[in-house]
Motif scaffolding. Structure first.
Motif, PDB file in Angstrom:
ATOM      1  N   TYR A  14       7.929  40.541  89.368  1.00 48.85           N
ATOM      2  CA  TYR A  14       7.628  39.833  88.134  1.00 48.85           C
ATOM      3  C   TYR A  14       6.370  40.417  87.509  1.00 48.85           C
ATOM      4  O   TYR A  14       5.352  40.592  88.191  1.00 48.85           O
ATOM      5  N   GLY A  55      14.637  32.606  82.419  1.00 54.10           N
ATOM      6  CA  GLY A  55      13.762  31.593  81.838  1.00 54.10           C
ATOM      7  C   GLY A  55      12.287  31.862  82.032  1.00 54.10           C
ATOM      8  O   GLY A  55      11.455  30.984  81.755  1.00 54.10           O
ATOM      9  N   THR A  56      11.933  33.074  82.470  1.00 53.96           N
ATOM     10  CA  THR A  56      10.518  33.398  82.733  1.00 53.96           C
ATOM     11  C   THR A  56       9.919  34.343  81.708  1.00 53.96           C
ATOM     12  O   THR A  56       8.768  34.762  81.852  1.00 53.96           O
ATOM     13  N   ASN A 103       7.618  30.943  76.903  1.00 56.55           N
ATOM     14  CA  ASN A 103       7.211  29.584  77.254  1.00 56.55           C
ATOM     15  C   ASN A 103       8.327  28.600  76.908  1.00 56.55           C
ATOM     16  O   ASN A 103       9.425  28.998  76.498  1.00 56.55           O
ATOM     17  N   ASP A 149       7.990  29.687  93.280  1.00 55.39           N
ATOM     18  CA  ASP A 149       7.739  29.347  91.885  1.00 55.39           C
ATOM     19  C   ASP A 149       6.654  30.280  91.330  1.00 55.39           C
ATOM     20  O   ASP A 149       5.953  30.952  92.085  1.00 55.39           O
ATOM     21  N   ASN A 190       1.667  28.964  82.179  1.00 57.10           N
ATOM     22  CA  ASN A 190       3.084  28.675  82.393  1.00 57.10           C
ATOM     23  C   ASN A 190       3.331  28.383  83.866  1.00 57.10           C
ATOM     24  O   ASN A 190       2.961  29.172  84.731  1.00 57.10           O
ATOM     25  N   TYR A 238       6.491  28.076  86.048  1.00 60.32           N
ATOM     26  CA  TYR A 238       7.936  28.268  86.085  1.00 60.32           C
ATOM     27  C   TYR A 238       8.478  27.766  87.422  1.00 60.32           C
ATOM     28  O   TYR A 238       8.203  28.345  88.477  1.00 60.32           O
ATOM     29  N   ASN A 291      11.372  27.125  90.101  1.00 59.79           N
ATOM     30  CA  ASN A 291      12.554  27.864  90.535  1.00 59.79           C
ATOM     31  C   ASN A 291      13.570  26.902  91.160  1.00 59.79           C
ATOM     32  O   ASN A 291      13.202  26.009  91.918  1.00 59.79           O
ATOM     33  N   PHE A 341      14.702  29.470  86.242  1.00 58.79           N
ATOM     34  CA  PHE A 341      13.420  28.792  86.106  1.00 58.79           C
ATOM     35  C   PHE A 341      13.369  27.975  84.820  1.00 58.79           C
ATOM     36  O   PHE A 341      14.099  28.245  83.866  1.00 58.79           O
ATOM     37  N   TYR A 342      12.454  26.985  84.820  1.00 59.37           N
ATOM     38  CA  TYR A 342      12.106  26.327  83.563  1.00 59.37           C
ATOM     39  C   TYR A 342      10.597  26.131  83.528  1.00 59.37           C
ATOM     40  O   TYR A 342       9.956  25.960  84.573  1.00 59.37           O
ATOM     41  N   ASP A 343      10.022  26.173  82.329  1.00 59.75           N
ATOM     42  CA  ASP A 343       8.583  26.040  82.155  1.00 59.75           C
ATOM     43  C   ASP A 343       8.209  24.561  82.249  1.00 59.75           C
ATOM     44  O   ASP A 343       8.473  23.784  81.348  1.00 59.75           O
ATOM     45  N   SER A 359       4.999  23.439  82.893  1.00 62.67           N
ATOM     46  CA  SER A 359       3.536  23.334  82.878  1.00 62.67           C
ATOM     47  C   SER A 359       3.070  21.998  82.318  1.00 62.67           C
ATOM     48  O   SER A 359       2.127  21.391  82.841  1.00 62.67           O
TER      49      SER A 359
END
Length: 598
Positions: free
Chosen positions: A301, A328-329, A332, A355, A367, A369, A371, A377-379, A381
């Motif tokens: 990453y 999804g990474t 944002n 994650d 962010n 993310y 897992n 992934f989804y943000d 934060s």
């Protein structure tokens, strides 16, 4: 009737803002405890002992970063530099390597720089040897000349890994300009083998990572590159006030990253194109390698500055596919690219997968993310309380670490601006910000910023960049070394062992099939109905390298039911009898065999 306005100097105004922030944190903490909000008592610090104590100069870690600026606002000046924590002499304690800047115009005298170096300053990168194992006291001595690692260049970052499997960790140093590979000779000295190994890159390299991407037992090298900036091609940029300022990365073109495959004979082959890494280009700053989709193979990453982040998924055949957008990474939660700086990978929610946390520019927020175990992934934060507190800051070095040994990964962020801060108008170097510490409340709850109650070490306002994490004094608590831009290095000694009775375990891995320090291995501890997953790694953060030993906070339970290791070659083993509150060495081939993925 109008309120009378009090005129303050920029420095007074900045101090007032910082003081008000700390006061409000303390006030909210007190109110939360009175109201009985869960979790607040756990991080309250009623004693006079701070959570962290700054001790760099006290223990001999005397280092001051030099930018070499002459007032031309060359971009490399504001971006460096990094730090490494590693045991170069295998004596059981962590040594420190700090990366240094220089004059971008070699004909200029450093004493004529806008910020000349302090008395006693020495040019080049510095290696400090830890004398703890010899004397029983935490003390560092500068061994740079003896070790022959004092490269003089415009330094950026450092990566640590044993690329030739001789049992001694080597150094790869990135620069604005030519990079350097130092081979650890095992006798306290290093040799520059950059040319012979074939791993140089004359462009602007930033973070690098050692990773055995093809699982052949030999560490390969990923090098993130940034922009096509040149001193001669320096562009003039300005702040909104009309003053000269550093340019954004959008003023220059990004340059591609590099992937070097380890041939096993001391040389490397550039496989950037054949491995697919050349398929996408971004202004890379942070890099971390982990098995994000759970197939047993390491992925990569990369945080890109002002552009979509890259997630390179390992195809298990020597190639990668870029799936940042699909995973999804890349962006944002609003689908916007951000100014990615530092990165960290870890299982903060204890659900068995890695994650990601990424630091960004002021007004963007970090962010988080989350897992699902398959690299989807989804943000989250905002959901976990990490968005709003990070918005006012420009984050760089960062990592997940269990500072209080309660079994939940907490988060540290090193901050420092890259553009002028209006509230610091009149300051000679108007970029300083506070670093931040966030406590993981556990059980899927939010993070809570505890910077204001962590002690004077977290009250420092500087221009922080790299951060390296490891147990420097071998007391069972993770410490942090922070590399400041145009300032002194800081050693944040963790003192929570004096504040709680939580147990811990540190694991040093020895692989039998190459990759001697087992970088990329997954280690799982089971106790009290919990499973804690950690990864052997040195990468992540920003321009920096971490202790390769795997650390577990165990909370109140000292009874470890089982320790499992999924080795980098895909084989798994488990051990039943492992004692807590100590450092243990786990050797491949000494446990019960398990079948692992991939």
């Amino acid at each position: 009737m109008k309120e009378k306005r009090v005129r303050r100097s920029p420095r007074e105004e900045h101090s007032r803002i910082l003081g008000r922030r700390s006061f409000l944190q303390l006030l909210s903490l007190g109110l939360a405890r009175q109201l009985g909000i869960p979790g607040t008592a756990a991080f309250a610090n009623p004693s006079s002992i701070p959570l962290f104590r700054e001790a760099a100069e006290e223990v001999g870690l005397k280092f001051h970063h030099f930018t070499g600026t002459m007032g031309q606002y060359f971009m490399p000046e504001i971006m460096g530099a990094g730090v490494a924590l590693f045991d170069y002499d295998n004596d059981g304690d962590l040594d420190v390597y700090l990366v240094q800047g220089t004059m971008l115009d070699p004909t200029e005298d450093p004493r004529k720089a806008k910020f000349p170096p302090p008395p006693g300053w020495q040019p080049g990168n510095r290696l400090f040897r830890n004398l703890l194992s010899e004397t029983g006291k935490l003390e560092f001595v500068d061994v740079t000349e003896k070790a022959r690692v004092g490269h003089v260049g415009y330094g950026m970052g450092v990566a640590v890994g044993d690329y030739d499997n001789d049992g001694f960790q080597d150094l790869y140093v990135t620069n604005f300009g030519h990079n350097v590979l130092y081979h650890n000779n095992g006798d306290g000295t290093f040799t520059d083998v950059t040319v012979q190994a074939g791993v140089d890159d004359p462009r602007w390299s930033t973070s690098a990572a050692w990773v055995d991407y093809d699982r052949d037992g030999r560490l390969d090298l990923f090098v993130a590159n940034y922009l096509d900036f040149t001193v001669k091609g320096n562009k003039q940029c300005y702040a909104s006030t009309g003053e000269r300022d550093y340019c954004t990365p959008k003023m220059y073109q990004p340059v591609p990253a590099r992937l070097f495959h380890n041939r096993g004979d001391g040389t490397f082959e550039d496989v950037t194109e054949s491995a697919g890494i050349g398929a996408a280009i971004g202004p890379g700053l942070g890099v971390v390698c982990a098995d994000f989709n759970g197939d047993g193979w390491p992925d990569i990453y990369v945080a890109n500055d002002g552009a979509a982040a890259h997630l390179w998924i390992n195809q298990r055949n020597g190639t990668f596919k870029e799936q940042g957008l699909l995973s999804g990474t890349a962006y944002n939660a609003e689908g916007a690219p951000q100014a990615g700086m530092g990165v960290a990978a870890g299982d903060f929610d204890n659900d068995g997968d890695e994650d990601i946390f990424k630091t960004n520019l002021t007004n963007e927020g970090g962010n988080l993310y989350v897992n699902d175990g398959r690299a989807n992934f989804y943000d989250a934060s905002a959901e976990f309380g990490l968005l709003q507190p990070t918005v006012p800051y420009t984050g760089f070095g960062t990592d997940w670490f269990d500072y209080d040994n309660d079994g939940c990964l907490d988060l540290f962020v090193a901050n420092g601006a890259v553009n002028r801060i209006e509230s610091l108008r009149g300051s000679p170097y108007p970029f300083n910000q506070n670093n931040q510490l966030f406590r993981n409340e556990g059980d899927g709850k939010k993070f809570r910023e505890i910077t204001g109650v962590a002690g004077p070490a977290l009250a420092l306002s500087e221009v922080s960049r790299g951060a390296a994490f490891g147990d420097v004094n071998n007391d069972g608590a993770i410490d942090v070394v922070v590399a400041n831009n145009n300032g002194p290095a800081r050693l944040l000694l963790n003192q929570t062992r004096s504040l709680n009775h939580n147990h811990w375990l540190a694991v040093r891995l020895e692989a039998a099939n190459g990759n001697r320090f087992a970088i990329g291995a997954k280690v799982e501890v089971r106790l009290g109905g919990r499973k804690l997953l950690r990864r052997a790694h040195t990468d992540g953060s920003y321009l920096s390298a971490n202790d390769v030993r795997v650390h577990f906070g165990l909370g109140e339970s000292a009874k470890i039911e089982r320790l499992t290791v999924l080795w980098p070659d895909g084989r798994g083993e488990e051990w039943d009898r492992v004692d807590a509150d100590r450092m243990v060495t786990i050797r491949q081939g000494t446990g019960r065999s398990l079948r692992g993925p991939g």
